[in-house]
Design an enzyme around this catalytic site. Structure first.
Site, mmCIF file in Angstrom:
data_model
loop_
_atom_site.group_PDB
_atom_site.id
_atom_site.type_symbol
_atom_site.label_atom_id
_atom_site.label_comp_id
_atom_site.label_asym_id
_atom_site.label_seq_id
_atom_site.Cartn_x
_atom_site.Cartn_y
_atom_site.Cartn_z
ATOM 1 N N LYS A 194 0.852 -1.193 0.000
ATOM 2 C CA LYS A 194 0.000 0.000 0.000
ATOM 3 C C LYS A 194 0.881 1.234 0.000
ATOM 4 O O LYS A 194 1.264 1.758 1.049
ATOM 5 C CB LYS A 194 -0.939 -0.011 1.209
ATOM 6 C CG LYS A 194 -2.100 0.968 1.066
ATOM 7 C CD LYS A 194 -2.984 0.592 -0.104
ATOM 8 C CE LYS A 194 -4.122 1.571 -0.312
ATOM 9 N NZ LYS A 194 -4.906 1.253 -1.500
ATOM 10 N N SER A 396 -8.323 0.132 -5.241
ATOM 11 C CA SER A 396 -8.614 0.465 -3.850
ATOM 12 C C SER A 396 -10.124 0.590 -3.653
ATOM 13 O O SER A 396 -10.855 -0.358 -3.879
ATOM 14 C CB SER A 396 -7.870 1.729 -3.427
ATOM 15 O OG SER A 396 -6.478 1.489 -3.376
#
Length: 605
Positions: A194, A396
């Site tokens: 991430k 996402s």
């Protein structure tokens, strides 16, 4: 003295009123002219000119009426709606009035591969009608050349450049810069890949992010090279060698880049505007300067949106483009409230039998993503199939809202995945201390007053934040596992915030099929047992009077007002600089709104 200041204030008040009224009158005049402007006609034996300006977008972002005078030089004049281009090219294929397609691409900005592929597909379909396509330009950027290569004949200026460079991902990393300003940034994240906030906490790209980005770039570049090779009849290996050692090949042509492009069969001819005009006229059996042509904007305005199928059954298409945000948001962002309203409208409309959700989003608020997902589940519970069509990016939070769909379609070059979560908080306590500003006080609990920009986050709240991020991440895994009919352990191996291409996402099960919006629409119709007898209906977000005014003034068909707006940017050069820094909005939104975010920050150059 009092009388003097009273008179001065009255003067400024009158000046303010005059200025506001003048701006309102100008705005009203432009609106009336837009409404009353005559509709053009399509001439016979004509060339349809495809001349997109600026970015090609899924959904046009209109300026806010409240600050319209300040925004005339910003993003509005520099957007072209993808749907307008595709509709014009596809309709023209069977329009006997249109003889050829002319691609004038010099005003087009960089465009994601997925959108280029969609336009290429439309142009290839146009060519099956037996009609000619000509591309013209003094130079071609990498995006412009991809579309130019679809043409039967590609013209380049005698001193022009075909500026293919390949794809790259480079970022500015500002950890040291923030430290020098004594800004303390605390990042809480779940997922080792991430990397959305990495530029703020590192001075270089992490090994995990580098590996994921390389895999993504390899897919994109391979797709680009193979497409150019197929369209131009050259070898992709030769193109790679040319770009790896350009000076070697350029020296053979004495530094003449245009001659190099022609010798390598990237273009067919080098010509100035006069020669190009002669070629277009010859294709239309006319004389230079006498042939008929029409811009795709005017053409799009004439043909409209009407579907002549006459079918009562509809497939609704909803566009979700931009950052996912809480509450009401303007076009160009995905607010959970207007998105829920569009999904609810589709659920209540008895004519709509299935829905295609077109997603082009890097993600955003986890809470807003979940709100949209729940509305999608209500739509499915009502018996209406939902198919997701991914645009250039659905990552996402964009993947969060895609997960519950009955089917997910993506382009091979779509950027997706990035299943992870993060939050960040910043404080300037040390910087204030260096200025002699100290913060002190007391609270009734151990966490009272803990989230302040002038205080370091207490350790207890830091633990709360990390636990919360972990909870959202687990929720994300559950959402994907349920929607994709997978085990959580399977999803966990594919998650960790890693970004995938559409091609790889299909291989690992995050995507069902590879294809474009048309494929998704037909898949939705099939799931609803509609056969071929159905109509496509684009479901629009709820609009107020201000939105309608903006649509009339700044819709893609009204080229004259867009040109006026573009011209005004010359009087406000600072606005162009502001437009180039709007990517900072992502970070400011996060810091202002707080909460947990699921965002993919991949920018391909």
């Amino acid at each position: 003295m009092k009388a003097f200041f009273s008179s001065l204030f009255r003067y400024f008040d009158h000046a303010r009123r005059i200025l506001v009224n003048a701006l309102f009158a100008l705005f009203l005049l432009l609106f009336v002219v837009a409404l009353l402007s005559g509709r053009p006609q399509v001439p016979d034996n004509a060339a349809l000119v495809i001349d997109p300006a600026g970015s090609i977008v899924e959904e046009t972002e209109f300026p806010s009426p409240g600050i319209l005078p300040l925004q005339l030089g910003l993003a509005t004049p520099h957007q072209t709606q993808l749907r307008d281009l595709l509709r014009s090219i596809e309709y023209a294929a069977n329009d006997t009035r249109i003889r050829i397609l002319v691609l004038k691409l010099e005003q087009m900005d960089r465009v994601p591969m997925e959108r280029l592929q969609a336009i290429r597909t439309a142009i290839e379909h146009f060519k099956t009608s037996g009609k000619m396509v000509i591309a013209t330009g003094p130079n071609y950027s990498q995006s412009q050349y991809y579309l130019a290569a679809t043409a039967d004949k590609v013209f380049l200026g005698p001193m022009g450049i075909v500026a293919i460079q390949g794809f790259s991902i480079y970022r500015n990393y500002v950890k040291d810069a923030l430290a020098s300003m004594h800004v303390n940034l605390q990042l809480f994240r779940a997922g080792k890949y991430k990397a959305a906030a990495e530029p703020l906490i590192r001075n270089d790209m992490s090994a995990e992010d580098r590996a994921a980005n390389k895999a993504l770039l390899d897919v994109l570049w391979s797709s680009y090279k193979q497409a150019i090779a197929a369209m131009r009849g050259i070898k992709s290996e030769r193109l790679q060698m040319l770009l790896d050692h350009p000076s070697r090949y350029l020296a053979e042509h004495h530094g003449n880049l245009a001659e190099l492009a022609r010798a390598e069969k990237l273009v067919d001819a080098l010509s100035d505007r006069s020669g190009i005009e002669q070629a277009i006229a010859a294709a239309l059996d006319s004389k230079p300067g006498e042939y008929a042509s029409i811009s795709y904007r005017d053409y799009r305005r004439i043909i409209g949106n009407k579907d002549n199928s006459g079918a009562d059954a509809h497939v609704g298409i909803i566009t979700a483009s931009g950052m996912i945000m809480d509450g009401k948001q303007p076009p160009g962002s995905i607010g959970d409230i207007p998105m829920a309203a569009m999904l609810a409208k589709a659920r209540r409309d008895e004519h709509i039998k299935a829905v295609v959700l077109r997603i082009d989003s890097p993600g955003g608020s986890a809470a807003a993503s979940e709100s949209i997902r729940l509305e999608i589940l209500r739509l499915k519970k009502a018996g209406k199939p939902v198919v997701v069509s991914m645009g250039s990016m659905a990552a996402s939070g964009g993947y969060w809202i895609a997960a519950p769909a009955d089917q997910i379609w993506a382009s091979p070059t779509t950027i997706t995945g990035s299943i992870g979560a993060f939050a960040m908080l910043a404080d300037v306590e040390q910087g204030l201390k260096r200025l002699g500003v100290h913060t002190d006080g007391l609270g009734t609990t151990g966490i009272a007053g803990g989230v302040r920009p002038d205080r370091k986050l207490p350790a207890e709240l830091a633990r709360v934040m990390q636990l919360s991020i972990g909870s959202v991440y687990q929720r994300f895994l559950q959402v994907v596992a349920t929607g994709r009919n997978m085990q959580e352990s399977q999803v966990a191996k594919l998650a960790e915030g890693r970004v995938w291409s559409g091609l790889d996402a299909k291989r690992i099960g995050l995507v069902d099929h590879l294809g474009g919006l048309d494929d998704a629409v037909h898949a939705a119709a099939k799931l609803a047992d509609l056969g071929k007898d159905f109509r496509r209906v684009h479901i629009q977000r709820p609009q107020g009077i201000g939105d309608i005014l903006m649509q009339q003034l700044f819709g893609s068909s009204d080229t004259w007002i867009r040109q006026l707006a573009a011209g005004m940017s010359g009087y406000f050069p600072a606005l162009d600089l502001a437009a180039n820094t709007l990517s900072l909005r992502i970070w400011t939104d996060m810091l202002r709104h707080g909460g947990v975010w699921t965002v993919c920050n991949v920018h391909i150059e």
